[in-house]
Enzyme design. Sequence first.
Site, short mmCIF file in Angstrom:
data_model
loop_
_atom_site.label_atom_id
_atom_site.label_comp_id
_atom_site.label_asym_id
_atom_site.label_seq_id
_atom_site.Cartn_x
_atom_site.Cartn_y
_atom_site.Cartn_z
N HIS A 197 0.84 -1.21 0.00
CA HIS A 197 0.00 0.00 0.00
C HIS A 197 0.87 1.25 0.00
CE1 HIS A 197 -3.79 -1.92 1.90
NE2 HIS A 197 -3.98 -1.66 0.63
N ARG A 341 -11.36 -1.46 -16.64
CA ARG A 341 -10.98 -2.85 -16.90
C ARG A 341 -11.56 -3.72 -15.78
NH1 ARG A 341 -4.85 -4.68 -16.87
NH2 ARG A 341 -5.03 -4.38 -14.63
N GLU A 440 -3.33 -9.21 -24.71
CA GLU A 440 -2.09 -9.25 -23.91
C GLU A 440 -1.54 -10.66 -23.76
OE1 GLU A 440 -2.77 -7.72 -19.94
OE2 GLU A 440 -4.78 -8.53 -19.85
N ASN A 463 2.63 -5.13 -21.31
CA ASN A 463 3.35 -5.64 -20.13
C ASN A 463 3.25 -7.17 -20.09
OD1 ASN A 463 3.58 -2.96 -19.56
ND2 ASN A 463 2.05 -2.94 -17.94
N ASP A 464 2.02 -7.64 -20.26
CA ASP A 464 1.84 -9.09 -20.25
C ASP A 464 2.21 -9.72 -21.58
OD1 ASP A 464 1.05 -9.98 -17.66
OD2 ASP A 464 -0.76 -8.78 -17.89
N ARG A 474 7.82 -10.68 -15.69
CA ARG A 474 8.01 -9.23 -15.67
C ARG A 474 8.42 -8.70 -14.31
NH1 ARG A 474 1.62 -7.35 -16.44
NH2 ARG A 474 2.00 -5.53 -15.16
N CYS A 511 -1.95 0.10 -23.89
CA CYS A 511 -1.87 0.63 -22.53
C CYS A 511 -0.74 0.03 -21.69
CB CYS A 511 -3.21 0.47 -21.81
SG CYS A 511 -3.70 -1.25 -21.61
C1 PEP Z 1 -0.49 -4.90 -19.54
O1 PEP Z 1 -0.43 -6.09 -19.28
O2 PEP Z 1 0.18 -4.34 -20.43
C2 PEP Z 1 -1.39 -4.01 -18.77
C3 PEP Z 1 -1.56 -2.76 -19.11
O3 PEP Z 1 -2.01 -4.52 -17.70
P1 PEP Z 1 -1.31 -4.79 -16.29
O4 PEP Z 1 0.01 -4.09 -16.27
O5 PEP Z 1 -2.26 -4.27 -15.27
O6 PEP Z 1 -1.19 -6.29 -16.27
MG MG Z 2 -1.89 -7.08 -18.12
#
Ligand code: PEP
Ligand code: MG
Length: 593
Positions: A197, A341, A440, A463-464, A474, A511
């Site tokens: 947190h 989301r 993703e 990211n994923d 990651r 994103c």
């Molecule tokens: C992603 O996976 O790119 C994403 C934006 O979602 P998160 O980082 O919350 O997994």
């Molecule tokens: Mg993700």
Amino acid sequence: MPDMSGFRTLRGLGVSAGIAVGSALLLEAPSTSIFRVPVPPERIAREITRLRRALVRCKRQLLQARERALREAGEGYARVFDAQIMILEDSSLVRETTESIRRDGVNAEWAVRGIVERYLKVLSGLVDSAVRERGTDVEDVHARIQQALSGGPRHDLSELKEDVIIVSRVLSPSDLVLLNRNHVAGLAIEEGGQTSHTAIIASALRVPAVVGLKGIASAVRSGESLILDGGSGTVHVEPTSEVREGYLESARESKRREESLMAERSLPAVTTDGAIIGLLANLELAEEAAAAVNSGAEGVGLYRSEFLFLHLSPDLPSEESHRATYRSLAESMSPRLVVIRTLDLGGEKYFHRILEKEEGNPVMGLRAIRFCLKRKDVFRTQLRGFLRAAAQGGLALMIPMITEREELVQAREILEACRRELLAEGTPVPDRVSFGAMIETPAAAATADILAREVDFFSIGTNDLIQYSLAIDRGNPSVSYLYRPLHPAVLRQIQGILEAARAAGIRVSLCGEMAADPLCAALLVGMGLRELSMKPSAIPEVKHLLRRVSLAELEDMARTALALPSAREIEDLLQQRLGERLPSGIACPVGNK
Ligand code: PEP
Ligand code: MG
């Protein structure tokens, strides 16, 4: 490393970027001098009353703290206190402590410490770091109870009068919310991880912070001068005047850069040949909306709704708290669109007791839409709250971690069933909801043409996508050098997704963190993206570059990049072509995260 001047450097995990210069303020850990005092049978009742009074006093303090946080920082921060109030009111804590006083004939201080230590032992044995971090809340509540029992005042950080860097073994989110931030230049904390947190809130409040600084609370004394770099995770103690001057200059430079970037914030992100790019914000807390607008965000491309769970933990958000949060987001961003989301619980993010059991490989486990389709009660509560909030407009919905068409079909059926149900109850709902999928996983990327028929828009979650495509965890620092957004495998998948979206005539945005890197953002625009969503603080830098390049040159650069055989060569290409137009002071940002 110590030297004759006392200068030494400690390294941890930077969780909130920025440079802080100031003197150390060491917060004492909760007192360890708690003694066992025998209590004779005739005084047991009095001892229990003493405990009850202390608990009431603590609750009053926490409620006041909650109220103040609500007033000064908003609902998201105020919720942090709910977790502590819940611990305080936990019936087993009260019952077991009372029983221990009675059974063992001991003082309240000793009894409560015994019970809390048992709780902490259980928490520390858990594999999941996010749950282990809840121990910080338990420790904070414990310190509060001990102080209330001793009748002493609680160290009140809101009283700070001069600039300091807080050094502590732990810093509870409650202290962080309450402290007088005008005088807190930075935070240097021994415990904690990226999902604690405290880390999340420090970053949302933009207080530079480093956690995981092993031993700092015993290595530093109050009053020593410190420099903290929240980007690199470094803390210099008693720095030499050269080091100090170097950091002061780079802090001044980054402030100047930020100010000049902010001067462009209300201008559109338009290339020199007229292509308009939408720059949106990724948010975790609804209260960040104002800062996002201030940074020039033209909407919210990703609201990570699982943070609602985190703040309410161990409770689940009610339909009403979903509704209220989404509505408040839509209103703060109005007339801009907000994409909510659905819950992405599980994976490497947060373990919540609702996930029932820990998994050996949670990133590939019961995560996100998989969890929601299994726990339809939880999913339906979120969807009903969302629909009620969406009745007044401004909101779209997107589903994470899709690997097959069936998941989208089922999610939409449940959404439609909730919509009909609410209509039958006489509750206003939108006629239609803009419904999107996060792309993703490699499976979703490879079948983007099939998925495109089921949705109104795609949002590419790099990211994923990078994690799953390159087989790189990651969150694992040992392999982070291989985490490369510009790997040809990643770019080819993005290209395929863009082609599928174009053929189906649906909107597509991106994103992942990659969008926050100006060079990557420029390449993505060259590849065809017209909407990028990123942390609000990155918007001005990305906008700066996009306003100084032409779409024609970005398209040419993208064509060249896609023909190159390695991430390294693509990184070099971007740097060569655009490096000089980056805002000054940005080191080559592209590459490893
Ligand atoms: C992603 O996976 O790119 C994403 C934006 O979602 P998160 O980082 O919350 O997994
Ligand atoms: Mg993700």
